[in-house]
Design a protein around this motif. Structure first.
Motif, short mmCIF file in Angstrom:
data_model
loop_
_atom_site.label_atom_id
_atom_site.label_comp_id
_atom_site.label_asym_id
_atom_site.label_seq_id
_atom_site.Cartn_x
_atom_site.Cartn_y
_atom_site.Cartn_z
N PRO A 31 0.89 -1.25 -0.03
CA PRO A 31 0.12 -0.05 0.11
C PRO A 31 0.92 1.35 -0.10
O PRO A 31 1.85 1.41 0.55
CB PRO A 31 -0.53 -0.13 1.31
N PHE B 51 -2.92 -3.81 -5.13
CA PHE B 51 -2.87 -2.41 -5.29
C PHE B 51 -2.49 -1.83 -6.54
O PHE B 51 -1.70 -2.51 -7.46
CB PHE B 51 -1.79 -1.60 -4.53
N VAL C 297 -0.71 5.74 5.15
CA VAL C 297 -0.06 4.53 5.33
C VAL C 297 0.94 4.77 6.62
O VAL C 297 1.73 5.85 6.95
CB VAL C 297 0.96 3.90 4.35
N VAL D 176 -6.42 4.54 -0.85
CA VAL D 176 -5.32 4.51 -0.02
C VAL D 176 -4.94 5.92 0.45
O VAL D 176 -4.11 6.67 -0.46
CB VAL D 176 -3.91 3.75 -0.26
N PHE E 272 -2.98 0.71 7.08
CA PHE E 272 -3.08 1.78 6.21
C PHE E 272 -4.36 2.22 6.35
O PHE E 272 -5.40 1.39 6.43
CB PHE E 272 -2.81 1.60 4.73
N THR F 202 -2.87 -5.52 5.47
CA THR F 202 -3.06 -6.44 4.23
C THR F 202 -3.65 -7.95 4.59
O THR F 202 -4.26 -8.45 3.71
CB THR F 202 -1.69 -6.58 3.37
N MET G 78 -6.63 0.19 -3.68
CA MET G 78 -6.70 -1.32 -3.08
C MET G 78 -7.85 -2.05 -3.74
O MET G 78 -8.87 -1.73 -3.95
CB MET G 78 -6.95 -1.00 -1.69
N THR H 126 -8.95 1.83 8.96
CA THR H 126 -7.55 1.36 8.87
C THR H 126 -7.40 -0.09 9.11
O THR H 126 -7.99 -0.71 10.13
CB THR H 126 -7.00 2.34 10.11
N VAL I 218 -7.85 3.63 4.10
CA VAL I 218 -8.65 3.69 2.97
C VAL I 218 -9.73 4.43 3.22
O VAL I 218 -10.46 4.33 4.27
CB VAL I 218 -8.91 2.21 2.38
#
Length: 73
Positions: free
Chosen positions: A16, A71, A38, A35, A43, A63, A22, A60, A45
């Motif tokens: 990310p 991504f 980070v 996104v 991260f 992965t 994403m 938040t 979104v």
């Protein structure tokens, strides 16, 4: 989204970065989110329709918390 981005020569990957899209399998059709930032291994979104139809929300995550495809950069 991810496969089409690759076929059009857009850069894709598994990391990310702010400004990336994403792409996940979070519904029968898949899901995309923007996104925003980070921090460490997490991260944030922004996305629409994750909580309910027509609602914009943020979350938040890491992965490992989503069925990640990748991504688009």
């Amino acid at each position: 989204w991810y496969g089409n981005a690759q076929s059009y020569g857009r850069p894709v990957g598994q990391k990310p970065i702010p400004g990336a899209i994403m792409v996940t399998w979070e519904s029968g059709y898949g899901h995309v989110a923007y996104v925003e930032s980070v921090k460490g291994s997490s991260f944030t979104v922004s996305e629409m329709n994750y909580i309910r139809p027509y609602e914009v929300s943020t979350r938040t995550i890491t992965t490992s918390q989503v069925p990640l495809i990748g991504f688009i950069y």
